[in-house]
Design a protein around this motif. Structure first.
Motif, PDB file in Angstrom:
ATOM      1  N   TYR A  58       0.853  -1.188   0.000  1.00 48.75           N
ATOM      2  CA  TYR A  58       0.000   0.000   0.000  1.00 48.75           C
ATOM      3  C   TYR A  58       0.891   1.241   0.000  1.00 48.75           C
ATOM      4  O   TYR A  58       2.118   1.170   0.135  1.00 48.75           O
ATOM      5  CB  TYR A  58      -0.884   0.020   1.254  1.00 48.75           C
ATOM      6  N   SER A  59       0.269   2.381  -0.128  1.00 47.69           N
ATOM      7  CA  SER A  59       0.923   3.644   0.163  1.00 47.69           C
ATOM      8  C   SER A  59      -0.167   4.604   0.613  1.00 47.69           C
ATOM      9  O   SER A  59      -1.350   4.409   0.293  1.00 47.69           O
ATOM     10  CB  SER A  59       1.671   4.187  -1.064  1.00 47.69           C
ATOM     11  N   THR A  60       0.198   5.623   1.354  1.00 40.91           N
ATOM     12  CA  THR A  60      -0.820   6.451   1.986  1.00 40.91           C
ATOM     13  C   THR A  60      -0.389   7.910   2.067  1.00 40.91           C
ATOM     14  O   THR A  60       0.809   8.220   1.972  1.00 40.91           O
ATOM     15  CB  THR A  60      -1.136   5.912   3.399  1.00 40.91           C
ATOM     16  N   GLY A  63      -3.004   8.350   6.100  1.00 42.63           N
ATOM     17  CA  GLY A  63      -3.056   7.204   6.999  1.00 42.63           C
ATOM     18  C   GLY A  63      -4.278   6.324   6.814  1.00 42.63           C
ATOM     19  O   GLY A  63      -4.352   5.230   7.379  1.00 42.63           O
ATOM     20  N   THR A  65      -5.378   4.699   4.110  1.00 41.65           N
ATOM     21  CA  THR A  65      -5.075   3.465   3.376  1.00 41.65           C
ATOM     22  C   THR A  65      -4.305   2.497   4.255  1.00 41.65           C
ATOM     23  O   THR A  65      -4.496   1.273   4.183  1.00 41.65           O
ATOM     24  CB  THR A  65      -4.283   3.779   2.098  1.00 41.65           C
ATOM     25  N   GLU A  66      -3.452   3.028   5.100  1.00 35.45           N
ATOM     26  CA  GLU A  66      -2.729   2.183   6.045  1.00 35.45           C
ATOM     27  C   GLU A  66      -3.694   1.502   7.017  1.00 35.45           C
ATOM     28  O   GLU A  66      -3.504   0.350   7.403  1.00 35.45           O
ATOM     29  CB  GLU A  66      -1.713   3.010   6.817  1.00 35.45           C
ATOM     30  N   THR A  67      -4.749   2.229   7.403  1.00 36.76           N
ATOM     31  CA  THR A  67      -5.762   1.644   8.287  1.00 36.76           C
ATOM     32  C   THR A  67      -6.435   0.448   7.632  1.00 36.76           C
ATOM     33  O   THR A  67      -6.602  -0.609   8.254  1.00 36.76           O
ATOM     34  CB  THR A  67      -6.823   2.698   8.657  1.00 36.76           C
ATOM     35  N   ALA A  69      -5.241  -1.363   5.203  1.00 32.84           N
ATOM     36  CA  ALA A  69      -4.230  -2.426   5.082  1.00 32.84           C
ATOM     37  C   ALA A  69      -4.100  -3.178   6.404  1.00 32.84           C
ATOM     38  O   ALA A  69      -3.913  -4.404   6.419  1.00 32.84           O
ATOM     39  CB  ALA A  69      -2.888  -1.823   4.678  1.00 32.84           C
ATOM     40  N   PRO A  81       1.588  -5.350   6.099  1.00 29.16           N
ATOM     41  CA  PRO A  81       1.672  -4.449   4.946  1.00 29.16           C
ATOM     42  C   PRO A  81       3.038  -3.785   4.767  1.00 29.16           C
ATOM     43  O   PRO A  81       3.719  -3.478   5.724  1.00 29.16           O
ATOM     44  CB  PRO A  81       0.598  -3.393   5.261  1.00 29.16           C
ATOM     45  N   ASP A  83       4.961  -0.566   2.522  1.00 32.55           N
ATOM     46  CA  ASP A  83       4.797   0.616   1.682  1.00 32.55           C
ATOM     47  C   ASP A  83       5.426   0.335   0.319  1.00 32.55           C
ATOM     48  O   ASP A  83       6.508  -0.260   0.229  1.00 32.55           O
ATOM     49  CB  ASP A  83       5.457   1.829   2.336  1.00 32.55           C
ATOM     50  N   THR A 114       1.063   9.448  -3.925  1.00 35.57           N
ATOM     51  CA  THR A 114       1.936   8.661  -3.043  1.00 35.57           C
ATOM     52  C   THR A 114       3.071   8.046  -3.862  1.00 35.57           C
ATOM     53  O   THR A 114       3.216   8.324  -5.050  1.00 35.57           O
ATOM     54  CB  THR A 114       1.160   7.522  -2.356  1.00 35.57           C
TER      55      THR A 114
END
Length: 223
Positions: A58-60, A63, A65-67, A69, A81, A83, A114
């Motif tokens: 992923y990339s964000t 935050g 998208t990180e959530t 993931a 995950p 990056d 990103t």
């Protein structure tokens, strides 16, 4: 086992003219067999046949998208995950789950804002041999109220680029229940992956992820 072997050996010696060498071979074979060792070998073979590895990348920007993931990693056996900025090779994976936000609304390319913007066009083309034929599931994060005309556009870009590299896309989902106006992630009336909205429907994200992972299992993602 020893009692049984002794009994068989006695019968052979008493009733059949069996050479001593054959008796020795029979004894060795009987003693070498162990149900436990057989089961152990079976488990090893079974384990090796299903030891598949799925990469979560992923990339964000904020935050969100990180959530998402993190929700995926909590319910699926994935590596990550990670990056996208930290990934230069995917040959070790049997499948991929990739996710991005949409930041550059309305853009034709480089929509996430990103590290994906560089990765998709400079790293991915060199990984076609490692990706060709493998299942890839995409997820995107957007704002269906604030950016209704461009909801999860980067999800569509992920799908386009990975499919262009030879991946087999899985995990399309229905847009029913969303309130967006338009999206570049729609294909044949479906999102080309999972669409999440942490700005307006954060309470639905975890349930959406759980259902999606179950769908991916049925569609051939080798968890």
């Amino acid at each position: 086992e020893i009692i049984l072997l002794t009994s068989v050996s006695h019968v052979l010696r008493t009733h059949l003219p069996v050479p001593a060498m054959m008796l020795t071979m029979l004894a060795t074979a009987a003693l070498s067999f162990s149900p436990g060792s057989y089961l152990t070998r079976s488990r090893v073979l079974a384990s090796s046949s299903i030891d598949m590895k799925i990469g979560l990348i992923y990339s964000t920007t904020t935050g969100n998208t990180e959530t998402i993931a993190g929700y995926i990693a909590a319910v699926a056996p994935v590596d990550g995950p990670h990056d996208a900025a930290d990934i230069s090779d995917v040959s070790q994976y049997d499948g991929l789950i990739v996710g991005a936000p949409t930041w550059h609304t309305g853009a034709d390319i480089e929509r996430s804002g990103t590290s994906w913007d560089d990765w998709l066009y400079n790293t991915l083309p060199g990984l076609k041999d490692a990706i060709n034929g493998k299942p890839v599931a995409c997820f995107g994060v957007g704002d269906q109220i604030g950016y209704s005309d461009n909801f999860c556009d980067a999800l569509g870009e992920l799908a386009d680029c990975f499919e262009g590299a030879g991946a087999k896309l899985v995990g399309f989902t229905s847009p029913d229940g969303y309130e967006h106006t338009d999206s570049k992630a729609i294909r044949g009336g479906q999102f080309c992956g999972l669409a999440c909205d942490e700005d307006n429907e954060a309470d639905k994200s975890e349930e959406r992820v759980n259902k999606w992972i179950e769908q991916l299992k049925k569609e051939g993602m080798p968890f």
